[in-house]
Design a protein around this motif. Structure first.
Motif, PDB file in Angstrom:
ATOM      1  N   THR A 182      45.045  39.027  35.487  1.00  0.00           N
ATOM      2  CA  THR A 182      46.062  38.382  36.330  1.00  0.00           C
ATOM      3  C   THR A 182      47.093  37.617  35.525  1.00  0.00           C
ATOM      4  N   GLY A 183      46.709  37.089  34.374  1.00  0.00           N
ATOM      5  CA  GLY A 183      47.641  36.356  33.535  1.00  0.00           C
ATOM      6  C   GLY A 183      47.900  34.936  33.976  1.00  0.00           C
ATOM      7  N   ARG A 184      47.072  34.384  34.878  1.00  0.00           N
ATOM      8  CA  ARG A 184      47.344  33.040  35.394  1.00  0.00           C
ATOM      9  C   ARG A 184      46.042  32.266  35.582  1.00  0.00           C
ATOM     10  N   HIS A 185      46.064  30.992  35.122  1.00  0.00           N
ATOM     11  CA  HIS A 185      44.896  30.133  35.273  1.00  0.00           C
ATOM     12  C   HIS A 185      44.643  29.793  36.744  1.00  0.00           C
ATOM     13  N   ASP A 186      45.713  29.623  37.526  1.00  0.00           N
ATOM     14  CA  ASP A 186      45.510  29.236  38.927  1.00  0.00           C
ATOM     15  C   ASP A 186      44.828  30.353  39.714  1.00  0.00           C
ATOM     16  N   GLN A 187      45.059  31.600  39.338  1.00  0.00           N
ATOM     17  CA  GLN A 187      44.365  32.697  40.007  1.00  0.00           C
ATOM     18  C   GLN A 187      42.859  32.664  39.695  1.00  0.00           C
ATOM     19  N   VAL A 188      42.511  32.273  38.472  1.00  0.00           N
ATOM     20  CA  VAL A 188      41.099  32.138  38.121  1.00  0.00           C
ATOM     21  C   VAL A 188      40.469  31.006  38.930  1.00  0.00           C
ATOM     22  N   ASP A 189      41.213  29.924  39.115  1.00  0.00           N
ATOM     23  CA  ASP A 189      40.702  28.823  39.920  1.00  0.00           C
ATOM     24  C   ASP A 189      40.483  29.260  41.368  1.00  0.00           C
ATOM     25  N   ALA A 190      41.418  30.076  41.897  1.00  0.00           N
ATOM     26  CA  ALA A 190      41.241  30.599  43.257  1.00  0.00           C
ATOM     27  C   ALA A 190      40.027  31.519  43.336  1.00  0.00           C
ATOM     28  N   LEU A 191      39.766  32.279  42.285  1.00  0.00           N
ATOM     29  CA  LEU A 191      38.586  33.137  42.269  1.00  0.00           C
ATOM     30  C   LEU A 191      37.307  32.308  42.309  1.00  0.00           C
ATOM     31  N   SER A 192      37.315  31.131  41.646  1.00  0.00           N
ATOM     32  CA  SER A 192      36.111  30.290  41.663  1.00  0.00           C
ATOM     33  C   SER A 192      35.799  29.806  43.068  1.00  0.00           C
ATOM     34  N   HIS A 193      36.831  29.631  43.914  1.00  0.00           N
ATOM     35  CA  HIS A 193      36.579  29.256  45.308  1.00  0.00           C
ATOM     36  C   HIS A 193      35.896  30.402  46.056  1.00  0.00           C
ATOM     37  N   LEU A 194      36.329  31.642  45.788  1.00  0.00           N
ATOM     38  CA  LEU A 194      35.665  32.795  46.405  1.00  0.00           C
ATOM     39  C   LEU A 194      34.219  32.878  45.947  1.00  0.00           C
ATOM     40  N   VAL A 195      33.979  32.635  44.665  1.00  0.00           N
ATOM     41  CA  VAL A 195      32.621  32.664  44.137  1.00  0.00           C
ATOM     42  C   VAL A 195      31.769  31.597  44.821  1.00  0.00           C
ATOM     43  N   GLY A 196      32.341  30.398  45.015  1.00  0.00           N
ATOM     44  CA  GLY A 196      31.600  29.345  45.689  1.00  0.00           C
ATOM     45  C   GLY A 196      31.243  29.707  47.120  1.00  0.00           C
ATOM     46  N   SER A 197      32.186  30.357  47.828  1.00  0.00           N
ATOM     47  CA  SER A 197      31.891  30.768  49.208  1.00  0.00           C
ATOM     48  C   SER A 197      30.816  31.848  49.256  1.00  0.00           C
ATOM     49  N   LEU A 198      30.787  32.715  48.243  1.00  0.00           N
ATOM     50  CA  LEU A 198      29.748  33.744  48.191  1.00  0.00           C
ATOM     51  C   LEU A 198      28.382  33.130  47.885  1.00  0.00           C
ATOM     52  N   GLN A 199      28.376  32.000  47.169  1.00  0.00           N
ATOM     53  CA  GLN A 199      27.113  31.303  46.927  1.00  0.00           C
ATOM     54  C   GLN A 199      26.634  30.598  48.194  1.00  0.00           C
ATOM     55  N   ASP A 200      27.576  29.983  48.934  1.00  0.00           N
ATOM     56  CA  ASP A 200      27.195  29.237  50.137  1.00  0.00           C
ATOM     57  C   ASP A 200      26.838  30.169  51.289  1.00  0.00           C
ATOM     58  N   GLN A 201      27.558  31.283  51.418  1.00  0.00           N
ATOM     59  CA  GLN A 201      27.321  32.249  52.490  1.00  0.00           C
ATOM     60  C   GLN A 201      27.102  33.622  51.856  1.00  0.00           C
ATOM     61  N   PRO A 202      25.893  33.902  51.421  1.00  0.00           N
ATOM     62  CA  PRO A 202      25.635  35.114  50.630  1.00  0.00           C
ATOM     63  C   PRO A 202      25.909  36.399  51.410  1.00  0.00           C
ATOM     64  N   CYS A 203      26.316  37.411  50.665  1.00  0.00           N
ATOM     65  CA  CYS A 203      26.427  38.771  51.187  1.00  0.00           C
ATOM     66  C   CYS A 203      26.192  39.723  50.025  1.00  0.00           C
ATOM     67  N   ARG A 204      26.026  40.984  50.338  1.00  0.00           N
ATOM     68  CA  ARG A 204      25.837  41.968  49.280  1.00  0.00           C
ATOM     69  C   ARG A 204      27.109  42.088  48.458  1.00  0.00           C
ATOM     70  N   LEU A 205      26.929  42.310  47.165  1.00  0.00           N
ATOM     71  CA  LEU A 205      28.078  42.465  46.276  1.00  0.00           C
ATOM     72  C   LEU A 205      28.449  43.942  46.194  1.00  0.00           C
ATOM     73  N   ASP A 206      28.995  44.452  47.294  1.00  0.00           N
ATOM     74  CA  ASP A 206      29.513  45.814  47.305  1.00  0.00           C
ATOM     75  C   ASP A 206      30.862  45.793  48.016  1.00  0.00           C
ATOM     76  N   ARG A 207      31.578  46.905  47.872  1.00  0.00           N
ATOM     77  CA  ARG A 207      32.955  46.950  48.367  1.00  0.00           C
ATOM     78  C   ARG A 207      33.037  46.742  49.880  1.00  0.00           C
ATOM     79  N   VAL A 208      32.128  47.329  50.630  1.00  0.00           N
ATOM     80  CA  VAL A 208      32.180  47.237  52.095  1.00  0.00           C
ATOM     81  C   VAL A 208      31.932  45.805  52.546  1.00  0.00           C
ATOM     82  N   SER A 209      30.900  45.161  51.996  1.00  0.00           N
ATOM     83  CA  SER A 209      30.569  43.796  52.407  1.00  0.00           C
ATOM     84  C   SER A 209      31.643  42.808  51.965  1.00  0.00           C
ATOM     85  N   LEU A 210      32.150  42.956  50.746  1.00  0.00           N
ATOM     86  CA  LEU A 210      33.149  42.011  50.240  1.00  0.00           C
ATOM     87  C   LEU A 210      34.478  42.156  50.955  1.00  0.00           C
TER      88      LEU A 210
END
Length: 610
Positions: A457-485
């Motif tokens: 992505t070339g941007r630190h803020d995009q990485v920070d936004a990804l960490s929020h998605l990672v946190g939501s996946l930890q709090d509300q788990p789902c399968r790590l596949d294309r359909v579920s995500l």
């Protein structure tokens, strides 16, 4: 304890450091500006050390550019210990073949060094006029080394060097510009404060952040889904096709860097049993910068030039800065610095255990001293990070860490679990203890996923936004596949933030598998996982994507012919389907009544006027 003022292996010749082994180092000087005078060229500065540009000259060889890494002037003895560990680790790396790690060229001992504004390097003398060189002094009751005069006992501590450092480049402290009316009488720059080790390394000019900024200027408009469909059937205009191939080659170059970084980390975790603990874009350097002149011999053949560039990727990474690293046994080397996790360039790459590496328990622990255990409080049971084996329970007022205990085992059912520990029970009289969470291989793997998303992505803020998605996946788990995500908020936005519109889902799945813990598809079960297996699995998945992209890029030479074949096959299939449909419809039409033999013939009247 007093030490010699200057290491016996280094002598000074005006602006040169000369060693008896016929090796000399010339510090690169920045030309004087408006009254500022000469100063050493600073390549970079980190939390504990600074890096100067220099030229290494060995008798009988051509000089080469190097970088000399020294501790900051204000560094305390704890920072010196970490630096010594880094020197020892780099020496061990240099004893065998390297895998993505910058080699150390030399280790030298430097005494106090100051560069005058006129460009002269000198060992500072007593500012009070004793004309004696200052020596290192280690006060027994303080954590900071100092410079001291053996005659008048003048003393300057590293703790106060920011306020009083100008004393070392006054007229009485230097051998040059000694008159008050000299232009540079009070001008100077401290190169090294006290006698310490310094590392000489290969000079690497481009960091991963510089590379991302370089590529950020070159990214074009990505192809849409319609254009990719046209390309599949060979109907994409030549200019658009060239743009598409350029984007695939650029993505291949990025994945090439990602594979090298993953190989380096897998090598560190596997062969060297080393956890880096500080992986971030500013600690990854590029040895060979990407060039745009590759393939110049095929300037008139765009496709051949692009394929040549894809076949000769010359960019090479080097992982640097092992000051906080641990070998085999995890230590507290990272946790004491309160500012480490506050740096904006570091924060997006910190794992959850790094961001919350020290957490107050908030309640008294019920210790069972005979059995060396305590009941896990309900507040920790409800915490997402909770408490695991190998965590430390520490008293924040115990600065020497003499009463830290280590969790060895956790047993029992939720709500009635007990943590068994080793060590002496800490003092809990009116004090709340804290959990110190170790940073192991799982922390490095999390950082790998974040770094790869930054490359894409070339941007630190995009990485920070990804960490929020990672946190939501930890709090509300789902399968790590294309359909579920695809059903999760922000997953689509995170995919679209990747510059090149190819292999996005596959890359995102690999990145998320590194950063999300506890799912069956993830690389890491939890933050306590040790060993090289997670980094090796990461590398394997990434190489599969690399191989698929390489096959796509080099299939472009015969793409038009293959597209025509696909069009012919598609036309044949469509024709066959349409023909079969027509026959089926005719077979299903109702039968038309046939005229009877005995039926009277139909009379046809003809109007002669027409």
């Amino acid at each position: 304890m007093n030490q010699p003022a200057l290491s016996p292996v280094v002598t000074l010749q005006r602006s040169r450091l000369t060693l008896p082994s016929q090796v000399a180092y010339d510090l690169v000087r920045v030309p004087p500006g408006s009254g500022a005078g000469h100063r050493p060229s600073l390549l970079g500065s980190g939390r504990f050390a600074k890096v100067f540009a220099a030229q290494q000259t060995i008798v009988g060889r051509e000089s080469r550019s190097v970088a000399i890494k020294v501790l900051h002037d204000h560094a305390d003895r704890r920072a010196e210990l970490l630096f010594s560990q880094e020197v020892a680790l780099n020496r061990e790396f240099a004893s065998g073949p390297l895998q993505g790690v910058a080699p150390i060229l030399d280790v030298i001992h430097l005494g106090p060094l100051v560069m005058c504004g006129c460009g002269t390097l000198y060992h500072p003398r007593c500012p009070r006029g004793c004309n004696l060189p200052l020596q290192r002094f280690d006060p027994p009751t303080r954590e900071f080394p100092a410079l001291r005069c053996s005659k008048c006992e003048y003393e300057l501590s590293a703790e106060f060097v920011h306020q009083r450092g100008h004393e070392l480049h006054g007229p009485r402290a230097k051998p040059c510009c000694t008159n008050d009316d000299d232009t540079f009488a009070g001008v100077g720059t401290i190169v090294n404060f006290v006698l310490r080790e310094a590392m000489v390394m290969e000079s690497l000019d481009m960091s991963l952040g510089d590379y991302a900024a370089y590529r950020e200027k070159q990214h074009g408009i990505p192809l849409g889904a319609g254009e990719r469909a046209l390309h599949y059937f060979g109907m994409l205009p030549p200019r658009s096709r060239q743009r598409m191939i350029e984007q695939k080659v650029r993505l291949l170059e990025k994945i090439h860097l990602m594979v090298q970084i993953a190989e380096a980390v897998a090598w560190l975790h596997g062969e060297k049993k080393v956890v880096h603990k500080d992986l971030a874009p500013d600690n990854i350097m590029i040895r060979h910068a990407p060039g745009d002149l590759r393939g110049a011999a095929f300037a008139d053949e765009p496709l051949t030039r692009q394929l040549d560039q894809a076949a000769n990727l010359c960019t090479e990474i080097c992982v640097i800065d092992f000051g906080l690293s641990d070998k085999e046994t995890l230590t507290r080397s990272w946790y004491e610095d309160a500012d480490t996790s506050m740096a904006t360039t570091k924060l997006p790459y910190l794992s959850p255990e790094a961001r919350h590496r020290r957490q107050a328990i908030g309640c008294q622990l019920d210790f069972d001293a005979p059995q060396s255990r305590f009941r896990v409080p309900d507040s920790l049971e409800q915490s997402a990070a909770s408490i695991y084996e190998h965590d430390l329970i520490a008293d924040p007022h115990d600065y020497l860490h003499e009463r830290d205990i280590v969790i060895q085992k956790i047993d029992g059912q939720p709500g009635h679990r007990h943590a068994y520990f080793s060590g002496t029970q800490p003092n809990t009289n009116g004090r709340h203890l804290e959990i110190v969470r170790p940073l192991g291989e799982a922390h490095d793997v999390y950082a790998l996923g974040a770094i790869f998303y930054y490359i894409l992505t070339g941007r630190h803020d995009q990485v920070d936004a990804l960490s929020h998605l990672v946190g939501s996946l930890q709090d509300q788990p789902c399968r790590l596949d294309r359909v579920s995500l695809s059903r999760r908020d922000n997953y689509g936005n995170r995919c679209k933030s990747i510059r090149e519109p190819f292999w996005r889902d596959e890359l995102m799945l690999v990145i998320l598998r590194a950063m999300v813990r506890g799912r069956p598809e993830s690389f890491v079960r939890d933050r306590t996982v040790r060993g090289p297996r997670p980094a090796q699995r990461f590398l394997t998945e990434l190489k599969r994507i690399q191989h698929g992209l390489i096959a796509e890029v080099f299939a472009e030479r015969g793409h038009v012919r293959a597209a025509y074949v696909r069009c012919a096959v598609a036309a044949t299939v469509i024709g066959a389907l349409l023909g079969g449909a027509c026959k089926l419809s005719r077979s299903q039409d109702p039968p038309q009544p046939q005229p009877s033999v005995n039926a009277p013939a139909e009379t046809v009247k003809v109007n002669p006027g027409r």
